[in-house]
Structures are given as structure tokens and as C-alpha cells.
Write a protein that holds these residues in place. Structure first.
Motif, PDB file in Angstrom:
ATOM      1  N   SER A   1       0.824  -1.207   0.000  1.00 15.17           N
ATOM      2  CA  SER A   1       0.000   0.000   0.000  1.00 15.17           C
ATOM      3  C   SER A   1       0.858   1.257   0.000  1.00 15.17           C
ATOM      4  O   SER A   1       0.384   2.336  -0.341  1.00 15.17           O
ATOM      5  N   LEU A   2       2.102   1.118   0.391  1.00 14.83           N
ATOM      6  CA  LEU A   2       3.090   2.200   0.344  1.00 14.83           C
ATOM      7  C   LEU A   2       4.360   1.652  -0.293  1.00 14.83           C
ATOM      8  O   LEU A   2       4.580   0.439  -0.304  1.00 14.83           O
TER       9      LEU A   2
ATOM     10  N   VAL B   1      -7.897   1.344  -5.173  1.00 12.73           N
ATOM     11  CA  VAL B   1      -7.547   2.381  -4.192  1.00 12.73           C
ATOM     12  C   VAL B   1      -6.343   3.183  -4.693  1.00 12.73           C
ATOM     13  O   VAL B   1      -6.330   4.415  -4.627  1.00 12.73           O
ATOM     14  N   LEU B   2      -5.335   2.488  -5.223  1.00 11.56           N
ATOM     15  CA  LEU B   2      -4.159   3.189  -5.753  1.00 11.56           C
ATOM     16  C   LEU B   2      -4.542   4.096  -6.920  1.00 11.56           C
ATOM     17  O   LEU B   2      -4.064   5.230  -7.001  1.00 11.56           O
ATOM     18  N   ASN B   3      -5.383   3.611  -7.798  1.00 11.31           N
ATOM     19  CA  ASN B   3      -5.808   4.430  -8.928  1.00 11.31           C
ATOM     20  C   ASN B   3      -6.573   5.662  -8.463  1.00 11.31           C
ATOM     21  O   ASN B   3      -6.393   6.753  -9.011  1.00 11.31           O
ATOM     22  N   GLU B   4      -7.412   5.512  -7.450  1.00 14.17           N
ATOM     23  CA  GLU B   4      -8.127   6.665  -6.899  1.00 14.17           C
ATOM     24  C   GLU B   4      -7.142   7.692  -6.342  1.00 14.17           C
ATOM     25  O   GLU B   4      -7.318   8.899  -6.541  1.00 14.17           O
ATOM     26  N   ARG B   5      -6.108   7.223  -5.657  1.00 15.02           N
ATOM     27  CA  ARG B   5      -5.081   8.132  -5.120  1.00 15.02           C
ATOM     28  C   ARG B   5      -4.370   8.866  -6.247  1.00 15.02           C
ATOM     29  O   ARG B   5      -4.108  10.067  -6.154  1.00 15.02           O
ATOM     30  N   LYS B   6      -4.028   8.139  -7.312  1.00 16.04           N
ATOM     31  CA  LYS B   6      -3.346   8.757  -8.449  1.00 16.04           C
ATOM     32  C   LYS B   6      -4.218   9.836  -9.080  1.00 16.04           C
ATOM     33  O   LYS B   6      -3.733  10.922  -9.409  1.00 16.04           O
TER      34      LYS B   6
ATOM     35  N   LYS C   1      -6.679  11.554  -7.679  1.00 21.38           N
ATOM     36  CA  LYS C   1      -6.758  12.709  -6.772  1.00 21.38           C
ATOM     37  C   LYS C   1      -5.495  13.555  -6.865  1.00 21.38           C
ATOM     38  O   LYS C   1      -5.555  14.787  -6.840  1.00 21.38           O
ATOM     39  N   HIS C   2      -4.344  12.895  -6.978  1.00 26.44           N
ATOM     40  CA  HIS C   2      -3.079  13.617  -7.081  1.00 26.44           C
ATOM     41  C   HIS C   2      -3.026  14.426  -8.378  1.00 26.44           C
ATOM     42  O   HIS C   2      -2.637  15.597  -8.370  1.00 26.44           O
TER      43      HIS C   2
ATOM     44  N   SER D   1      -5.184  17.435  -8.093  1.00 31.66           N
ATOM     45  CA  SER D   1      -4.580  18.489  -7.267  1.00 31.66           C
ATOM     46  C   SER D   1      -3.481  19.228  -8.020  1.00 31.66           C
ATOM     47  O   SER D   1      -3.312  20.433  -7.849  1.00 31.66           O
TER      48      SER D   1
END
Length: 96
Positions: free
Chosen positions: A14-15, A61-66, A68-69, A72
Motif C-alpha cells: 500500500s506504500l 484504491v491506488l488508482n483513486e489516489r493517483k 486525486k493527485h 490536485s
């Protein structure tokens, strides 16, 4: 979820996995095989952060984080070409 690296076979990070000097050994979203776990142990890695879900859920979840990044990074730009680039990057993530 932080787990003992010896128990992480088949899990997805996850990290990023970082060594003692700050170098990235594995990126987030990497599935840990027995061979990789053995290599991490040889590098002195004792535990890793992994998703407590299936691989597909973890990648979502990783794709959602990407996404969002990316959003931003592009929120300060107000130009048609930048909007086009933003959408292209998001579509690339969604289709990967």
C-alpha cells in the motif's frame, strides 16, 4: 496494514518499500512474491505496509489516489490544453 514481511507473500504493497538509505525498493501497488519477500529480507526489511483487501480492490484504491493527485496538480491551471492533458492522464489510469 503493517505486516511481518515473511507473512506478506501474495499481498499488495500500500506504500512504497524504502530501504535504510531512503531508496525505493518497491513501489506501492506491487504484489509480493516469495522471491521478492526473500530479497526484502536480505535487504534487512522486517515489515511492509500492505492492503488488507484483494489485489483488485488494492489497485482501485491506488488508482483513486493517483487521480486525486493529478486533480490536485492541475487545479491551479485554467487552460484548455491543460484540461485536455489532465483528462488524458486520468483516462490512462482508468484504462490501465
Amino acid at each position: 496494514m503493517n505486516v511481518d514481511v515473511r507473512l506478506a507473500v501474495g499481498k499488495v504493497t500500500s506504500l512504497a518499500v524504502i530501504n535504510g538509505r531512503g531508496g525505493i525498493l518497491l513501489p506501492a501497488g506491487f504484489e509480493l512474491s516469495e522471491k521478492i519477500v526473500t530479497a526484502l529480507i536480505k535487504q534487512g526489511i522486517e515489515s511492509v505496509e500492505v492492503f488488507d483487501t484483494s489485489e483488485n480492490e488494492a489497485l482501485n484504491v491506488l488508482n483513486e489516489r493517483k487521480i486525486k493527485h493529478i486533480l490536485s496538480l492541475f487545479e491551479i491551471h485554467n487552460a484548455p490544453k491543460m484540461d485536455e492533458l489532465r483528462e488524458c492522464l486520468i483516462n490512462q489510469i482508468k484504462n490501465s
